[in-house]
Design a protein around this motif. Structure first.
Motif, PDB file in Angstrom:
ATOM      1  N   THR A 330       0.889  -1.337  -0.017  1.00 24.46           N
ATOM      2  CA  THR A 330       0.106   0.066  -0.145  1.00 24.46           C
ATOM      3  C   THR A 330       0.865   1.165  -0.142  1.00 24.46           C
ATOM      4  N   ILE A 331       0.686   2.196  -0.807  1.00 25.91           N
ATOM      5  CA  ILE A 331       1.210   3.465  -0.952  1.00 25.91           C
ATOM      6  C   ILE A 331       0.703   4.426  -0.838  1.00 25.91           C
ATOM      7  N   PHE A 332       1.431   5.616  -0.140  1.00 27.16           N
ATOM      8  CA  PHE A 332       0.871   6.658   0.140  1.00 27.16           C
ATOM      9  C   PHE A 332       1.799   7.988  -0.133  1.00 27.16           C
ATOM     10  N   ALA A 333       1.383   9.198  -0.385  1.00 27.48           N
ATOM     11  CA  ALA A 333       2.066  10.280  -0.790  1.00 27.48           C
ATOM     12  C   ALA A 333       3.234  10.620   0.375  1.00 27.48           C
ATOM     13  N   ALA A 343      -3.671   5.449   3.895  1.00 26.50           N
ATOM     14  CA  ALA A 343      -3.213   4.091   3.417  1.00 26.50           C
ATOM     15  C   ALA A 343      -3.443   3.048   4.589  1.00 26.50           C
ATOM     16  N   ILE A 344      -3.220   3.469   5.792  1.00 22.07           N
ATOM     17  CA  ILE A 344      -3.178   2.354   6.910  1.00 22.07           C
ATOM     18  C   ILE A 344      -4.715   2.175   7.157  1.00 22.07           C
ATOM     19  N   GLY A 345      -5.432   2.986   7.011  1.00 21.79           N
ATOM     20  CA  GLY A 345      -6.840   2.701   6.999  1.00 21.79           C
ATOM     21  C   GLY A 345      -7.496   1.803   6.018  1.00 21.79           C
ATOM     22  N   ARG A 346      -6.850   1.993   4.575  1.00 24.98           N
ATOM     23  CA  ARG A 346      -7.348   0.986   3.603  1.00 24.98           C
ATOM     24  C   ARG A 346      -6.644  -0.285   3.720  1.00 24.98           C
ATOM     25  N   PHE A 347      -5.552  -0.347   4.438  1.00 23.49           N
ATOM     26  CA  PHE A 347      -4.843  -1.797   4.630  1.00 23.49           C
ATOM     27  C   PHE A 347      -5.733  -2.377   5.702  1.00 23.49           C
ATOM     28  N   VAL A 348      -6.000  -1.740   6.700  1.00 17.76           N
ATOM     29  CA  VAL A 348      -6.619  -2.492   8.217  1.00 17.76           C
ATOM     30  C   VAL A 348      -8.004  -2.807   7.585  1.00 17.76           C
ATOM     31  N   ASP A 349      -8.852  -2.016   6.694  1.00 17.74           N
ATOM     32  CA  ASP A 349     -10.120  -2.616   6.449  1.00 17.74           C
ATOM     33  C   ASP A 349     -10.114  -3.520   5.422  1.00 17.74           C
ATOM     34  N   ALA A 350      -9.190  -3.686   4.526  1.00 13.10           N
ATOM     35  CA  ALA A 350      -9.032  -4.810   3.704  1.00 13.10           C
ATOM     36  C   ALA A 350      -8.758  -6.036   4.384  1.00 13.10           C
TER      37      ALA A 350
END
Length: 390
Positions: A330-333, A343-350
């Motif tokens: 997962t990439i962030f700016a 990005a952290i939220g996307r990872f945890v939710d996925a």
């Protein structure tokens, strides 16, 4: 083959460069080569590391920006030390003053410059972020690029450990850049070392239960590592999610990081460890590695995390991003706490939904792979000289 590496970044308290050099001191003799590291130290001396492996310490002053390091202050003494070792291959492991000293050494050995550091990414891009793009900063630091171009004329090879740095160096006009990625210690890091009991203990230190997500950060507490930004991002993402963060490391920014944490019980600072087996168990027992620095030239910790089966959450520039893209991370700016929190939220939710992408089944490069390629390139540099001598 006698290899002499003038390594200004080597120090017993160092991070990735120390790990790399210690591995080289073992790999060289194992491949039939003699390896000498010349490094700045508190006093002059020789440290034998075994047959065909040693460190020659030259007394040097403390580096004022980071007092874990010293620098070469006596070019005459450095040249004398190099001459005494009679190298077949001479390396420089810093793009700064020591590389210029190596370039001026009057001997005839082929020379290789290893770009262990990316100073503009580590400092200048960070200093001016929000004010100027990296391209504009490059123009303002044209003197640095002119310095690299001069070095390119004196070195037979410039080694870069990641494609992104190679591309930037080539775009800046360097003509002798080769990419040789580093790698992990074989048989040390593995997803099979996952320890659920250790994971529960680490989450307990973060005052969370086993259903929480455990993020791991590893690295020196230095401004370019951006731990304060990572802490802010984790606290933001954890507002509606149970997330624990353990940061393994130490350094001059520890006090600032603690103040940023501000007593948050879900973020824990753990002392750095030199025990590779212990670090491998930490790696395998987390849920993801989070990394904040876009200035890494290889990012050994990301490679170790990949080998440990961890998902990577990284900035979108530098070697850490290369590892994340190769492994479905997962990439962030870069430098953006809000983007990192997202990005952290996307990872945890996925992860909770079971929809994380399956990483591609590509083997992680080992240090044996790296050194085999490096020593082969050194042999190739020597061939013209050997033919002339014949």
């Amino acid at each position: 083959m006698k290899i002499v590496d003038v390594c200004a970044f080597y120090t017993p308290t160092g991070g990735g460069v120390r790990t790399y050099i210690d591995r080289k001191l073992a790999a060289g003799p194992a491949a039939g080569h003699d390896v000498t590291i010349i490094a700045p130290g508190a006093t002059n001396g020789v440290e034998q590391r075994g047959p065909g492996a040693k460190i020659v310490w030259l007394q040097g002053p403390l580096f004022p920006i980071d007092r874990n390091y010293r620098y070469f202050a006596d070019e005459v003494a450095l040249h004398a030390a190099i001459t005494a070792e009679a190298p077949d291959i001479l390396e420089a492991s810093s793009p700064w003053r020591s590389a210029s000293m190596v370039a001026r050494w009057p001997g005839s050995a082929p020379r290789s410059l290893f770009m262990h550091a990316d100073p503009l990414a580590a400092f200048a891009y960070r200093w001016f972020e929000g004010l100027a793009s990296p391209a504009v900063v490059d123009k303002g630091f044209d003197w640095y690029w002119r310095h690299l171009l001069r070095l390119d004329q004196h070195f037979d090879m410039v080694v870069s450990a990641c494609d992104s740095l190679t591309d930037r160096l080539a775009a800046g006009g360097l003509r002798r850049v080769v990419t040789n990625p580093m790698g992990i210690d074989p048989d040390v890091f593995s997803a099979g070392l996952r320890d659920e009991a250790l994971r529960r203990r680490l989450l307990h230190q973060c005052e969370l239960g086993p259903d929480a997500t455990l993020l791991l950060g590893v690295g020196r507490h230095a401004p370019e590592k951006r731990w304060r930004m990572i802490v802010e991002a984790v606290m933001s993402a954890a507002y509606h999610r149970p997330i624990g963060l353990v940061i393994v490391g130490s350094g001059r920014d520890s006090g600032k990081i603690r103040r940023t944490i501000g007593g948050n019980p879900h973020i824990h600072l753990a002392d750095r460890t030199s025990d590779r087996a212990e670090m491998a168990r930490f790696m395998a027992s987390a849920d993801a590695l989070i990394h904040g620095s876009e200035s890494e030239t290889f990012c050994l910790v990301a490679a170790e995390a990949r080998a440990s089966g961890l998902h990577l959450i990284t900035p979108d520039r530098g070697a850490a991003a290369d590892h994340a893209r190769q492994s479905g991370g997962t990439i962030f700016a870069s430098g953006d706490a809000t983007s990192a929190a997202d990005a952290i939220g996307r990872f945890v939710d996925a992860r909770a939904a079971g929809t994380l992408p399956v990483p591609p089944a590509t083997p992680v490069r080992t240090m044996d792979d790296h050194f085999a390629a490096l020593f082969a390139s050194f042999e190739a540099l020597r061939q013209p000289k050997l033919k002339r001598a014949a």
